[in-house]
Design a protein around this motif. Structure first.
Motif, short mmCIF file in Angstrom:
data_model
loop_
_atom_site.label_atom_id
_atom_site.label_comp_id
_atom_site.label_asym_id
_atom_site.label_seq_id
_atom_site.Cartn_x
_atom_site.Cartn_y
_atom_site.Cartn_z
N UNK A 118 114.93 66.11 80.64
CA UNK A 118 113.54 66.58 80.64
C UNK A 118 113.23 67.37 79.37
N UNK A 119 111.95 67.49 79.06
CA UNK A 119 111.53 68.24 77.87
C UNK A 119 111.61 69.73 78.10
N UNK A 120 111.45 70.18 79.33
CA UNK A 120 111.55 71.60 79.67
C UNK A 120 111.84 71.73 81.15
N UNK A 121 112.27 72.90 81.56
CA UNK A 121 112.58 73.14 82.96
C UNK A 121 111.65 74.23 83.50
N UNK A 122 110.74 73.82 84.37
CA UNK A 122 109.79 74.74 84.98
C UNK A 122 109.86 74.55 86.49
N UNK A 123 109.15 75.42 87.21
CA UNK A 123 109.10 75.27 88.67
C UNK A 123 108.54 73.89 89.04
N UNK A 124 107.54 73.43 88.31
CA UNK A 124 106.96 72.12 88.57
C UNK A 124 107.97 71.01 88.32
N UNK A 125 108.80 71.19 87.28
CA UNK A 125 109.84 70.20 86.99
C UNK A 125 110.78 70.06 88.17
N UNK A 126 111.26 71.19 88.69
CA UNK A 126 112.20 71.15 89.81
C UNK A 126 111.54 70.63 91.09
N UNK A 127 110.30 71.00 91.32
CA UNK A 127 109.61 70.50 92.51
C UNK A 127 109.52 68.97 92.47
N UNK A 128 109.23 68.44 91.30
CA UNK A 128 109.10 66.99 91.14
C UNK A 128 110.46 66.31 91.30
N UNK A 129 111.49 66.83 90.63
CA UNK A 129 112.80 66.19 90.66
C UNK A 129 113.42 66.27 92.05
N UNK A 130 113.34 67.43 92.69
CA UNK A 130 113.97 67.58 94.00
C UNK A 130 113.20 66.85 95.10
N UNK A 131 111.94 66.57 94.86
CA UNK A 131 111.19 65.73 95.81
C UNK A 131 111.54 64.26 95.61
N UNK A 132 111.81 63.89 94.37
CA UNK A 132 112.18 62.51 94.07
C UNK A 132 113.59 62.20 94.53
#
Length: 240
Positions: A154-168
């Motif tokens: 990923x380009x950066x790690x944010x709360x939104x990044x983790x929410x998206x990845x862990x939902x996927x």
């Protein structure tokens, strides 16, 4: 999807650089070499500070990784020399960057056995920032690629990044855990997303990755090394 001993925790994310294998030490070594190239223009501390300023400015343009670092070194050399940096120095900087991109991987203690111990019971996801080609190279050389169910660069790690990845790759952040050496990138945003954040300190951490430990957060834990992770995961699963 794999289920762990307790269904509330299904997915474990792992950071790569300075969590599974060495990384920052090569940046520090190259920074020292860069300062030596420009020694007549200032001491190590001054040149390193100017380089860090350039890296901060350029993150939004170049992202994380060796290529952006190399461009920031060139920019810093131009600035420090008033635009009169010799072509030979530019060549040395580019050579230093190429060496970093070809440096053999050095796995950190307990990395492989810990990932192996958890691979059969949890959905494991490697979540890393940086250049796509370089991160893929390091994962391949590590010999751990087959142990992960998914890889997210990923380009950066944010709360939104983790929410998206862990939902996927799981049942959402509430059923997930992120493990890494960076409080700023691996721990704090994972907790903000609703997951567990497990801090594994590394002796070298880039200044840009510094942050305060969220010691009051119920889902924050810190371990001395990766070898302690399987027991921690078991304890969290039993408590759930």
């Amino acid at each position: 999807m794999k289920n762990g001993p307790a269904s509330h925790l299904t997915t474990i994310g792992f950071d790569a650089d300075d969590t599974l294998w060495q990384n920052e030490q090569f940046f520090r070594m190259t920074e020292k070499r860069f300062a030596e190239m420009l020694a007549e223009h200032g001491d190590h501390e001054h040149i390193a500070a100017r380089l860090l300023e350039a890296e901060r400015r350029n993150l939004a343009l170049y992202g994380f990784g060796i290529k952006g670092f190399t461009l920031s070194m060139i920019e810093t050399a131009v600035e420090i020399t008033g635009g009169e940096v010799p072509g030979s120095i530019i060549g040395e900087i580019l050579a230093a960057g190429r060496e970093m991109l070809s440096h053999p991987i050095e796995p950190l203690p307990h990395a492989r056995e810990t990932v192996e111990a958890l691979a059969g019971s949890y959905h494991l996801v490697l979540i890393t920032k940086g250049d796509l080609f370089d991160q893929e190279r390091k994962l391949a050389q590590s010999g751990m690629g087959d142990l992960f169910d998914a890889v997210e660069i990923v380009s950066d790690k944010t709360a939104a990044t983790y929410a998206r990845i862990f939902s996927r790759h799981g049942r959402g952040p509430q059923s997930s855990m992120m493990v890494g050496n960076s409080l700023k990138s691996d721990v704090v945003p994972a907790i903000e997303a609703g997951g567990w954040g497990i801090h594994v300190p590394h002796e070298l951490t880039w200044a840009i990755e510094h942050a305060e430990a969220p010691v009051e957060a119920p889902r924050f834990r810190q371990i001395a090394h990766l070898g302690e992770l399987p027991n921690l995961v078991e304890a969290i699963a039993k408590a759930g």
